[in-house]
Design an enzyme around this catalytic site. Structure first.
Site, short mmCIF file in Angstrom:
data_model
loop_
_atom_site.label_atom_id
_atom_site.label_comp_id
_atom_site.label_asym_id
_atom_site.label_seq_id
_atom_site.Cartn_x
_atom_site.Cartn_y
_atom_site.Cartn_z
N HIS A 17 0.85 -1.21 0.00
CA HIS A 17 0.00 0.00 0.00
C HIS A 17 0.88 1.25 0.00
O HIS A 17 0.61 2.22 -0.72
CB HIS A 17 -0.87 0.07 1.26
CG HIS A 17 -1.91 -1.00 1.40
ND1 HIS A 17 -2.02 -1.79 2.52
CD2 HIS A 17 -2.91 -1.39 0.58
CE1 HIS A 17 -3.04 -2.62 2.39
NE2 HIS A 17 -3.61 -2.41 1.21
N LYS A 41 -17.91 -5.70 6.98
CA LYS A 41 -16.64 -6.40 6.76
C LYS A 41 -16.02 -6.74 8.11
O LYS A 41 -15.98 -5.90 9.00
CB LYS A 41 -15.67 -5.50 5.97
CG LYS A 41 -15.88 -5.59 4.47
CD LYS A 41 -14.66 -5.00 3.78
CE LYS A 41 -14.74 -5.11 2.27
NZ LYS A 41 -13.55 -4.57 1.62
N ARG A 90 -2.55 -5.93 -8.11
CA ARG A 90 -1.52 -6.98 -8.07
C ARG A 90 -1.76 -7.93 -9.23
O ARG A 90 -2.88 -7.97 -9.78
CB ARG A 90 -1.60 -7.72 -6.74
CG ARG A 90 -1.01 -6.93 -5.59
CD ARG A 90 -1.50 -7.43 -4.26
NE ARG A 90 -2.93 -7.19 -4.12
CZ ARG A 90 -3.63 -7.43 -3.02
NH1 ARG A 90 -3.02 -7.91 -1.96
NH2 ARG A 90 -4.93 -7.19 -2.97
N SER A 128 -2.72 -7.78 3.24
CA SER A 128 -2.92 -7.62 4.68
C SER A 128 -3.24 -8.97 5.32
O SER A 128 -2.75 -9.27 6.41
CB SER A 128 -4.08 -6.65 4.94
OG SER A 128 -3.80 -5.40 4.37
P1 ADP Z 1 -10.01 -3.40 0.06
O1 ADP Z 1 -10.76 -4.17 1.10
O2 ADP Z 1 -10.69 -2.11 -0.33
O3 ADP Z 1 -9.57 -4.20 -1.14
P2 ADP Z 1 -7.21 -3.38 0.86
O4 ADP Z 1 -6.59 -2.68 2.02
O5 ADP Z 1 -7.09 -4.86 0.79
O6 ADP Z 1 -8.71 -2.89 0.83
O7 ADP Z 1 -6.61 -2.80 -0.49
C1 ADP Z 1 -6.75 -1.45 -0.83
C2 ADP Z 1 -6.18 -1.24 -2.22
O8 ADP Z 1 -4.78 -1.49 -2.22
C3 ADP Z 1 -6.75 -2.20 -3.27
O9 ADP Z 1 -6.85 -1.50 -4.51
C4 ADP Z 1 -5.72 -3.29 -3.37
O10 ADP Z 1 -5.72 -3.92 -4.63
C5 ADP Z 1 -4.44 -2.48 -3.16
N1 ADP Z 1 -3.36 -3.30 -2.64
C6 ADP Z 1 -3.40 -4.21 -1.64
N2 ADP Z 1 -2.20 -4.78 -1.45
C7 ADP Z 1 -1.37 -4.23 -2.37
C8 ADP Z 1 0.01 -4.43 -2.72
N3 ADP Z 1 0.75 -5.34 -2.12
N4 ADP Z 1 0.52 -3.68 -3.72
C9 ADP Z 1 -0.25 -2.78 -4.36
N5 ADP Z 1 -1.55 -2.55 -4.10
C10 ADP Z 1 -2.11 -3.27 -3.12
#
Ligand code: ADP
Length: 164
Positions: A17, A41, A90, A128
């Site tokens: 992130h 969620k 990803r 995460s």
């Molecule tokens: P959500 O529940 O909205 O998907 P996340 O925190 O899992 O929330 O992800 C938020 C955003 O960050 C999403 O667009 C996800 O694809 C992106 N994301 C998550 N992990 C990574 C990573 N390792 N690299 C780049 N983007 C990521």
């Protein structure tokens, strides 16, 4: 002025992130990181904890602000006067979901566009949930999250192992 919103659960924020945030901070004048407060969620950390972790992890970015929100992201964007939503992508795994979200958001508000940022090579498999799984089993997560988040994870899982 280009104002973009980067919405997500950030449960917790990872280096993947942060990589997106670092790169996006050079592309937009201002970015709001919108931490989703969605009771439907099942989150490991409260919205307050998640906001705090994102704030600490992005304190080096002067054009980034962090807040929580509930409801539709397009409504938040409208309220803030932002017309760009940032999402990370990803390899393969995110595409289908994000493509559906894009179509939905376009139907809800055609003024708002989405910018998808490719995850850095080293962050392609970072999520995460994987970080939490490793941390819950006492594994080393120092290469996946900033030290402040690592400390929160250690504390969280230490508490759980005391109670079970
Ligand atoms: P959500 O529940 O909205 O998907 P996340 O925190 O899992 O929330 O992800 C938020 C955003 O960050 C999403 O667009 C996800 O694809 C992106 N994301 C998550 N992990 C990574 C990573 N390792 N690299 C780049 N983007 C990521």
């Amino acid at each position: 002025m280009a104002l973009a919103i980067y919405p997500g659960s950030f449960d917790p924020i990872t280096l993947g992130h942060i990589d997106v945030m670092n790169r996006a901070s050079h592309l937009f004048d201002d970015i709001i990181i919108a931490v989703v407060n969605n009771t439907a969620k099942n989150m490991t950390f409260s919205v307050e904890e998640r906001v705090e972790m994102v704030k600490k992890a992005t304190s080096h970015l002067t054009n980034v602000n962090v807040e929580s929100f509930a409801g539709l992201t397009v409504e938040l964007a409208k309220k803030k006067g932002a017309n760009i939503l940032i999402r990370g992508l990803r390899a393969v795994s995110d595409f289908e979901f994000e493509f559906t979200m894009y179509q939905m958001n376009k139907q809800l508000n055609s003024d708002i566009d989405m910018v998808f940022m490719m995850a850095g090579l080293e962050y392609q498999f970072m999520s995460s949930s994987l970080v939490k799984e490793i941390a819950s089993m006492g594994g080393d997560v120092s290469h996946t999250v900033p030290p402040s988040v690592e400390a929160v994870l250690k504390n969280h899982y230490a508490k759980i192992s005391v109670t079970v």
